[in-house]
Scaffold this motif. Structure first.
Motif, PDB file in Angstrom:
ATOM      1  N   GLY A   1       0.923  -1.280  -0.067  1.00  0.00           N
ATOM      2  CA  GLY A   1      -0.091  -0.014   0.058  1.00  0.00           C
ATOM      3  C   GLY A   1       0.769   1.396   0.030  1.00  0.00           C
ATOM      4  O   GLY A   1       0.189   2.205  -0.209  1.00  0.00           O
ATOM      5  N   SER A   2       2.200   1.254   0.504  1.00  0.00           N
ATOM      6  CA  SER A   2       2.990   2.151   0.534  1.00  0.00           C
ATOM      7  C   SER A   2       4.716   1.772   0.455  1.00  0.00           C
ATOM      8  O   SER A   2       4.829   0.651   0.934  1.00  0.00           O
ATOM      9  CB  SER A   2       2.903   3.000   1.891  1.00  0.00           C
ATOM     10  OG  SER A   2       3.710   3.887   2.248  1.00  0.00           O
TER      11      SER A   2
ATOM     12  N   SER B   1       6.595   2.592   2.294  1.00  0.00           N
ATOM     13  CA  SER B   1       7.026   2.242   3.829  1.00  0.00           C
ATOM     14  C   SER B   1       6.731   0.858   4.283  1.00  0.00           C
ATOM     15  O   SER B   1       7.127   0.614   5.374  1.00  0.00           O
ATOM     16  CB  SER B   1       6.175   3.324   4.827  1.00  0.00           C
ATOM     17  OG  SER B   1       4.814   3.070   4.797  1.00  0.00           O
ATOM     18  N   ASP B   2       5.857   0.215   3.582  1.00  0.00           N
ATOM     19  CA  ASP B   2       5.735  -1.187   3.690  1.00  0.00           C
ATOM     20  C   ASP B   2       6.913  -2.118   3.337  1.00  0.00           C
ATOM     21  O   ASP B   2       6.959  -3.569   3.728  1.00  0.00           O
ATOM     22  CB  ASP B   2       4.487  -2.036   3.128  1.00  0.00           C
ATOM     23  CG  ASP B   2       3.358  -1.117   3.777  1.00  0.00           C
ATOM     24  OD1 ASP B   2       2.974  -0.634   4.722  1.00  0.00           O
ATOM     25  OD2 ASP B   2       2.221  -0.617   2.696  1.00  0.00           O
TER      26      ASP B   2
ATOM     27  N   ARG C   1      -5.297   5.597  -2.096  1.00  0.00           N
ATOM     28  CA  ARG C   1      -4.551   6.893  -2.786  1.00  0.00           C
ATOM     29  C   ARG C   1      -4.535   6.524  -4.215  1.00  0.00           C
ATOM     30  O   ARG C   1      -4.370   7.591  -5.022  1.00  0.00           O
ATOM     31  CB  ARG C   1      -3.291   6.894  -2.307  1.00  0.00           C
ATOM     32  CG  ARG C   1      -3.288   7.302  -0.720  1.00  0.00           C
ATOM     33  CD  ARG C   1      -1.877   7.200  -0.060  1.00  0.00           C
ATOM     34  NE  ARG C   1      -1.796   7.289   1.275  1.00  0.00           N
ATOM     35  CZ  ARG C   1      -0.801   7.206   2.191  1.00  0.00           C
ATOM     36  NH1 ARG C   1       0.234   6.335   1.766  1.00  0.00           N
ATOM     37  NH2 ARG C   1      -0.797   7.662   3.297  1.00  0.00           N
TER      38      ARG C   1
ATOM     39  N   ALA D   1      -0.613  -4.201   3.597  1.00  0.00           N
ATOM     40  CA  ALA D   1      -1.176  -2.769   4.033  1.00  0.00           C
ATOM     41  C   ALA D   1      -1.279  -2.786   5.372  1.00  0.00           C
ATOM     42  O   ALA D   1      -1.744  -3.700   6.117  1.00  0.00           O
ATOM     43  CB  ALA D   1      -2.363  -2.501   3.140  1.00  0.00           C
ATOM     44  N   GLY D   2      -1.125  -1.416   5.714  1.00  0.00           N
ATOM     45  CA  GLY D   2      -1.295  -1.196   7.306  1.00  0.00           C
ATOM     46  C   GLY D   2      -2.676  -0.225   7.557  1.00  0.00           C
ATOM     47  O   GLY D   2      -3.046   0.226   6.520  1.00  0.00           O
ATOM     48  N   MET D   3      -2.627   0.155   8.654  1.00  0.00           N
ATOM     49  CA  MET D   3      -3.971   0.942   8.999  1.00  0.00           C
ATOM     50  C   MET D   3      -5.320   0.590   8.547  1.00  0.00           C
ATOM     51  O   MET D   3      -5.408  -0.954   8.977  1.00  0.00           O
ATOM     52  CB  MET D   3      -3.579   2.334   8.709  1.00  0.00           C
ATOM     53  CG  MET D   3      -2.320   2.868   9.122  1.00  0.00           C
ATOM     54  SD  MET D   3      -1.824   4.509   8.954  1.00  0.00           S
ATOM     55  CE  MET D   3      -2.890   5.502  10.216  1.00  0.00           C
TER      56      MET D   3
ATOM     57  N   CYS E   1       1.265  -0.718  12.135  1.00  0.00           N
ATOM     58  CA  CYS E   1       1.735   0.567  12.165  1.00  0.00           C
ATOM     59  C   CYS E   1       1.259   1.113  13.505  1.00  0.00           C
ATOM     60  O   CYS E   1       0.365   0.832  14.285  1.00  0.00           O
ATOM     61  CB  CYS E   1       0.744   1.475  11.196  1.00  0.00           C
ATOM     62  SG  CYS E   1       1.293   1.086   9.379  1.00  0.00           S
TER      63      CYS E   1
END
Ligand code: RP5
Length: 164
Positions: A13-14, A16-17, A44, A68-70, A93
């Motif tokens: 998802g980002s 950052s993952d 996004r 993915a997080g959140m 996260c």
């Protein structure tokens, strides 16, 4: 075939993952599975995610792994547009440390399955192994590699036990 010939798509998802996924990439590399890495987001870049999943089977992919997080809707959003098996990795996260992503990934409504693995780095490794197991159903050589992996893993535990 996909344009790259890859059998597995690993979508995050980002960016950052990415560090959570290192173990996933290592296992796919160790088993000689070709894969692509992509960053796509259910929130996004929803159009890209839908377009990718709708054409993934046609491109030759066999399994899709999503991390993915959140409020992690990526795996579900990808699964909504394909009948390829989708494996979801909940990413940890702040402030809920992955419990939010776990529920978002695992609690799919009936009809659209996502095979959800453990939160974080352990889940990343298991996602890769589960993808290999799925592909091994039609690949005897891959089954042999999985059995060898299990033996090596058991041997390492027995060695640790004997060394205590
Ligand atoms: C999710 O939100 C991503 O998968 C990531 O785990 C989390 C935070 O994203 P960034 O703000 O780091 O881009 O969509």
């Amino acid at each position: 075939m996909s344009s790259t010939g890859a059998k597995v798509a690993v979508i995050m998802g980002s960016k950052s993952d990415l560090s959570t996924l290192e173990g996933c990439f290592k296992i796919l590399d160790d088993f000689g599975i070709s894969y692509v890495k992509r960053v796509m987001s259910a929130h996004r870049t929803p159009a890209e995610a839908a377009e990718f999943s709708a054409s993934a089977a046609e491109q030759g992919f066999k399994v899709i792994i999503c991390a993915a997080g959140m409020a992690a809707h990526l795996a579900g959003a990808i699964a909504a547009n394909t009948v390829l098996p989708v494996i979801g990795i909940p990413v940890s996260c702040e402030p809920f440390n992955g419990f939010d992503a776990l529920l978002s990934t695992v609690q799919m409504p009936p009809g659209i399955p996502v095979a959800t693995v453990s939160v974080g780095k352990a889940g990343a490794k298991n996602a890769a192994l589960l993808a290999v197991e799925m592909m091994a159903l039609a690949d005897a050589a891959l089954t042999e590699k999985l059995l060898a992996f299990r033996k090596e893993q058991s041997d390492a535990v027995r060695k640790a036990d004997s060394e205590l």
